[in-house]
Design a protein around this motif. Structure first.
Motif, short mmCIF file in Angstrom:
data_model
loop_
_atom_site.label_atom_id
_atom_site.label_comp_id
_atom_site.label_asym_id
_atom_site.label_seq_id
_atom_site.Cartn_x
_atom_site.Cartn_y
_atom_site.Cartn_z
N ARG A 168 0.83 -1.20 0.00
CA ARG A 168 0.00 0.00 0.00
C ARG A 168 0.86 1.25 0.00
O ARG A 168 0.61 2.21 -0.73
N ASP A 169 1.91 1.26 0.82
CA ASP A 169 2.80 2.42 0.87
C ASP A 169 3.58 2.58 -0.42
O ASP A 169 3.85 3.70 -0.87
N GLN A 170 3.97 1.45 -1.04
CA GLN A 170 4.66 1.52 -2.33
C GLN A 170 3.76 2.17 -3.38
O GLN A 170 4.22 3.00 -4.16
N SER A 171 2.50 1.79 -3.40
CA SER A 171 1.57 2.37 -4.37
C SER A 171 1.39 3.86 -4.12
O SER A 171 1.31 4.65 -5.07
N ALA A 172 1.33 4.25 -2.87
CA ALA A 172 1.20 5.67 -2.55
C ALA A 172 2.42 6.44 -3.03
O ALA A 172 2.30 7.53 -3.60
N GLN A 173 3.61 5.89 -2.79
CA GLN A 173 4.83 6.57 -3.23
C GLN A 173 4.88 6.67 -4.75
O GLN A 173 5.29 7.69 -5.31
N GLU A 174 4.47 5.60 -5.43
CA GLU A 174 4.45 5.64 -6.90
C GLU A 174 3.49 6.68 -7.41
O GLU A 174 3.75 7.38 -8.39
N TYR A 175 2.32 6.79 -6.76
CA TYR A 175 1.35 7.81 -7.16
C TYR A 175 1.97 9.21 -7.03
O TYR A 175 1.89 10.03 -7.95
N LEU A 176 2.59 9.47 -5.89
CA LEU A 176 3.15 10.80 -5.64
C LEU A 176 4.30 11.10 -6.59
O LEU A 176 4.53 12.26 -6.95
N ARG A 177 5.05 10.09 -6.98
CA ARG A 177 6.18 10.33 -7.90
C ARG A 177 5.71 10.53 -9.34
O ARG A 177 6.37 11.25 -10.10
N GLU A 178 4.61 9.92 -9.73
CA GLU A 178 4.24 9.91 -11.14
C GLU A 178 2.90 10.58 -11.42
O GLU A 178 2.51 10.70 -12.59
N GLY A 179 2.16 11.00 -10.40
CA GLY A 179 0.87 11.64 -10.64
C GLY A 179 1.03 12.96 -11.38
O GLY A 179 1.85 13.79 -11.03
N THR A 180 0.22 13.15 -12.41
CA THR A 180 0.32 14.37 -13.22
C THR A 180 -1.01 14.65 -13.90
O THR A 180 -1.78 13.73 -14.21
N HIS A 181 -1.29 15.91 -14.07
CA HIS A 181 -2.49 16.35 -14.79
C HIS A 181 -2.22 17.76 -15.31
O HIS A 181 -2.50 18.76 -14.66
N THR A 182 -1.63 17.84 -16.50
CA THR A 182 -1.24 19.11 -17.09
C THR A 182 -2.48 19.84 -17.61
O THR A 182 -3.31 19.26 -18.30
N LEU A 183 -2.56 21.12 -17.28
CA LEU A 183 -3.71 21.94 -17.66
C LEU A 183 -3.28 23.11 -18.53
O LEU A 183 -2.39 23.87 -18.15
N THR A 184 -3.89 23.23 -19.68
CA THR A 184 -3.72 24.42 -20.51
C THR A 184 -4.56 25.54 -19.89
O THR A 184 -5.38 25.29 -19.00
N PRO A 185 -4.37 26.79 -20.33
CA PRO A 185 -5.18 27.88 -19.76
C PRO A 185 -6.67 27.62 -19.84
O PRO A 185 -7.39 27.85 -18.86
N ALA A 186 -7.15 27.14 -20.98
CA ALA A 186 -8.59 26.88 -21.11
C ALA A 186 -9.03 25.77 -20.15
O ALA A 186 -10.09 25.87 -19.51
N MET A 187 -8.23 24.73 -20.05
CA MET A 187 -8.55 23.64 -19.13
C MET A 187 -8.50 24.12 -17.68
O MET A 187 -9.30 23.69 -16.84
N LEU A 188 -7.56 25.00 -17.37
CA LEU A 188 -7.43 25.52 -16.01
C LEU A 188 -8.67 26.29 -15.60
O LEU A 188 -9.20 26.10 -14.50
N HIS A 189 -9.17 27.17 -16.49
CA HIS A 189 -10.36 27.94 -16.16
C HIS A 189 -11.57 27.03 -15.97
O HIS A 189 -12.37 27.24 -15.05
#
Length: 579
Positions: free
Chosen positions: A284-305
């Motif tokens: 469980r802790d390994q999965s959490a660490q992997e999430y924190l290392r690789e989690g991403t969600h890039t937002l363009t300006p339109a997506m951000l708004h």
């Protein structure tokens, strides 16, 4: 990469608990008011039987549970009927006492006559002899024949009828729906739906930016009285671009957030060594660490708004992001409790600030509740996030400031907010801590913050230090306005650029050093990313901050506020570009 832990692999002891300072833990698995039938009725336990119909150990017969609920409801109704009867008698006694007093009788004789009237009424209900004499019938005839103050008698009778009607309606509602007329509507949940995360419903909404000076948020200054529950036991569906959100939710324990309480994650069952010192991580802790290392969600300006307006998706994304709090077993050192403002908020071991000491074997002399944080593009030790100094740690704080060569301190808390949030660690004029002489040079008061310039002197070396004290940010909430925060972020950036190149990290603290501190540091990093790259990745930045210090950006409301601030900042950048 898609990783998810099955709920079947988690023990119920892995659930997080919510703690306030100096408060005993309350397990989320315990039944709450919403898990009960009516006012205090017990929820029946589902029985599990084997294929042969034998009741398994540890489970109760559902029929027995139903009988217990039925008997409890009957008992509750009997008790309430007696209460209503007492209220009825009291109302009648009071009414007739007033009548007889108005008729010219003395207070004591009026009480006796009122009791005779009640005795007369009881004679119709109970087959018993009169208690207060046989003249109650004669007395009632006098009452009926009285014309001058008969409105008192009629009013008393009306009150009695109203009490009887309300009692009947209340009892029917109590029996049929499990709640009375003044009870809060209860929600009966299934037995399996028991893992909840608690947070206050965000009270702000994104405004339209018609003017650069317009307020960003419309906040309700009073917290919502009822706390909504977010179900984290099931998968959350988010309407987002699958190409930009690359990591899916993981373990329940790491997905905890709270806005009125601080969160503590308990040690994984079976883990006998603190995982911060080279011990093997649980899956469980390994999965959490992997999430924190690789989690991403890039937002363009339109997506951000668009994203800033989607409160539901932001809440879901926040709760799916591991908090990465520290197991208290990693800091089982005598006397350490005096150096932590909150016993549940501890520095992550790999990134904690270690104070230099003549006796390096003395852990307490090297300890401070602070962590190094990476900056934009992974800049090492760009910030230090720490708790608000206590009376016991003021000397340690100034040791850290001098040791790290920090040119700037950002303080985002008041000294007191219902209780003490931070000690006043600076002097009015001059003071010496741990051989460091601190002198106040100037104090400048701006609209939303004050600026103090200090001179630090240790031995023959002398340095300059700036402290920005932002006082417009309420605890575990968000500011009423976003532009002042953006102005402070930009002012701190300018001051950092003017500082010597050899200067150390910017020190940021609030009270616990995770909520408001996390919002400020994340906003500072993301403003740089937006100016440089034209896009922002708020999820990735949050994950990186939590890798270095657990719980950064403490509540979903704060997480949404960061999106609102970045959306406003992008609007400002676009307007300046067009001009």
């Amino acid at each position: 990469m898609n990783r998810r832990l099955s709920s079947s692999t988690r023990s119920h002891t892995e659930d997080s608990i919510f703690l306030k300072p100096d408060e005993d833990p309350v397990w989320l698995d315990e039944p709450t008011r919403g898990d009960k039938f009516g006012d205090g009725a017990l929820k029946p336990v589902v029985a599990l039987k084997s294929e042969k119909g034998i009741l398994l150990p540890g489970h109760r017969d559902p029929k027995r549970g139903t009988e217990e609920v039925f008997m409890h409801k009957v008992y509750a109704l009997v008790v309430e009927i007696h209460c209503w009867a007492a209220l009825f008698i009291l109302s009648q006694l009071t009414g007739y006492w007033v009548f007889f007093v108005v008729e010219g009788n003395g207070p004591l004789s009026s009480i006796y006559k009122a009791l005779q009237v009640i005795d007369f009424y009881l004679g119709f209900i109970l087959p018993c002899n009169p208690i207060f004499g046989m003249d109650s019938v004669v007395l009632m005839m006098e009452v009926v024949n009285t014309k001058q103050h008969n409105w008192i008698v009629l009013g008393t009778a009306g009150v009695g009828v109203a009490i009887c009607v309300i009692m009947v309606v209340h009892m029917v509602c109590k029996w049929r729906y499990g709640c009375g007329l003044w009870s809060v509507t209860t929600v009966v949940r299934e037995t399996g739906d028991r893992r909840q995360s608690v947070s206050r419903q965000p009270s702000f909404t994104l405004s339209e930016w018609t003017d650069a000076q317009e307020d960003l948020l419309d906040l309700d200054p009073v917290p919502v009285p009822q706390t909504p529950l977010f179900d984290l036991g099931t998968d959350t569906k988010m309407e987002v671009d699958a190409a930009t959100l690359t990591v899916t939710p993981v373990g329940l324990q790491e997905r905890r957030g709270s806005n009125v309480s601080l969160t503590l994650d308990m040690c994984t069952p079976g883990c006998t060594e603190p995982y911060g010192y080279g011990a093997q991580l649980s899956p469980r802790d390994q999965s959490a660490q992997e999430y924190l290392r690789e989690g991403t969600h890039t937002l363009t300006p339109a997506m951000l708004h668009s994203r800033a307006l989607d409160d539901q998706s932001l809440q879901a994304e926040f709760y799916e992001t591991p908090m990465n709090f520290v197991d208290p077993k990693e800091y089982s050192y005598p006397g350490l409790v005096r150096k932590n403002r909150y016993k549940t908020i501890l520095p992550n071991t790999h990134s904690r600030v270690i104070l230099q000491s003549l006796d390096e074997e003395d852990f307490l002399s090297t300890y401070i509740n602070a962590n190094y944080l990476k900056g934009y593009r992974g800049e090492e030790r760009a910030y230090i996030a720490t708790q608000g100094p206590t009376v016991n740690t003021v000397g340690d704080f100034w040791r850290m400031v001098w040791q790290e060569g920090s040119p700037i301190i950002v303080m985002i808390t008041n000294l007191e907010e219902k209780n003490e949030k931070c000690a006043e660690y600076w002097p009015e004029d001059t003071v010496t801590h741990e051989g460091i002489e601190i002198t106040v040079v100037t104090v400048t008061q701006e609209d939303d913050y004050s600026l103090r310039v200090f001179t630090l002197k240790c031995g023959q070396e002398e340095r300059s230090l700036r402290q920005y004290w932002y006082t417009s940010w309420p605890d575990q909430k968000t500011p009423d306005k976003a532009p002042p925060l953006l102005e402070l972020v930009q002012e701190v950036e300018r001051a950092r650029e003017e500082a010597p190149a050899t200067s150390g990290p910017v020190i940021v603290h609030c009270s616990a050093g995770i909520g408001r501190t996390g919002c400020f540091i994340a906003t500072s990093i993301l403003c740089k990313q937006l100016r440089t790259e034209g896009v922002v990745d708020i999820l990735s930045t949050t994950c990186q901050l939590r890798l270095d210090r657990g719980g950064m950006i403490q509540t979903s409301e704060q997480y949404q506020f960061v999106h609102h601030v970045l959306s406003l900042y992008e609007k400002q950048l676009s307007q300046s570009t067009e001009e």
